[in-house]
Motif scaffolding. Sequence first.
Motif, short mmCIF file in Angstrom:
data_model
loop_
_atom_site.label_atom_id
_atom_site.label_comp_id
_atom_site.label_asym_id
_atom_site.label_seq_id
_atom_site.Cartn_x
_atom_site.Cartn_y
_atom_site.Cartn_z
N LEU A 24 0.83 -1.21 0.00
CA LEU A 24 0.00 0.00 0.00
C LEU A 24 0.87 1.26 0.00
O LEU A 24 0.54 2.25 -0.66
N GLY A 25 1.98 1.22 0.73
CA GLY A 25 2.89 2.36 0.72
C GLY A 25 3.51 2.60 -0.64
O GLY A 25 3.75 3.75 -1.03
N VAL A 26 3.77 1.52 -1.38
CA VAL A 26 4.36 1.66 -2.72
C VAL A 26 3.43 2.45 -3.64
O VAL A 26 3.87 3.31 -4.41
N VAL A 27 2.14 2.17 -3.58
CA VAL A 27 1.20 2.80 -4.52
C VAL A 27 0.59 4.09 -3.99
O VAL A 27 0.07 4.89 -4.78
N LEU A 28 0.67 4.34 -2.69
CA LEU A 28 0.01 5.52 -2.13
C LEU A 28 0.96 6.67 -1.85
O LEU A 28 0.55 7.83 -1.87
N LEU A 29 2.25 6.39 -1.59
CA LEU A 29 3.18 7.47 -1.28
C LEU A 29 3.53 8.24 -2.55
O LEU A 29 3.68 7.68 -3.63
N SER A 30 3.68 9.56 -2.39
CA SER A 30 4.03 10.40 -3.54
C SER A 30 5.54 10.44 -3.79
O SER A 30 5.95 10.75 -4.91
N ASN A 31 6.35 10.13 -2.78
CA ASN A 31 7.80 10.13 -2.95
C ASN A 31 8.22 8.80 -3.57
O ASN A 31 8.02 7.73 -2.99
#
Length: 203
Positions: A24-31
């Motif tokens: 989820l962090g891979v697809v949701l983070l903008s950085n």
Amino acid sequence: MNLAEGVQIVSLGILGVLMLASALGVVLLSNIVYSAFLLAMVFASISGLYILLNAGFVAAAQILVYVGAVNILILFGIMLVNKREDFQPVANAWIGKAATAAVCAGLFALLSSMVLATPWHLSSAIPAGEAAIEVIGQHFFSDFLLPFELASVLLLMALVGAIILARREYVPDEEPENEQKVLTLRERPRELVAAASNDLQND
């Protein structure tokens, strides 16, 4: 349930939660750099699941190939390009997000139905055991030789593309008027080191 089964169940839960949170962090983070590091965490969690399945060779290959090669290649590509562009809002961006959510929900439903419909019974085939590496090597260089080589060529193309994109940053904005245009990628001017001429003068 004995202690070993309890440890396996707890480890499965921890690895599953860690893998889902990292994905989820891979697809949701903008950085994009943070996304690349979280992708490495996803690969490492999958390797832990392979260890729980007694697939040691596949777990080691997961770490070596995906974490040690693919993810590092992605990080090198990101850091070599290093493009900084101002964010420009996209009109009707919610349509793309809604379509992405619909596709993800459809894939999740499809995989869930496959998991529930698959008969998870023990296979009657004799496990390879310690000879698993030899069996996998035989399949790699016989049945799956072409996909194996194509994957290596694909990784090489990605590396060359990252280097070319990084070198484009050195091209000046204004081109000299008298310079002849050729179909080559111009590089940043470098100072030539006259080491050979100095050695001749010393002799």
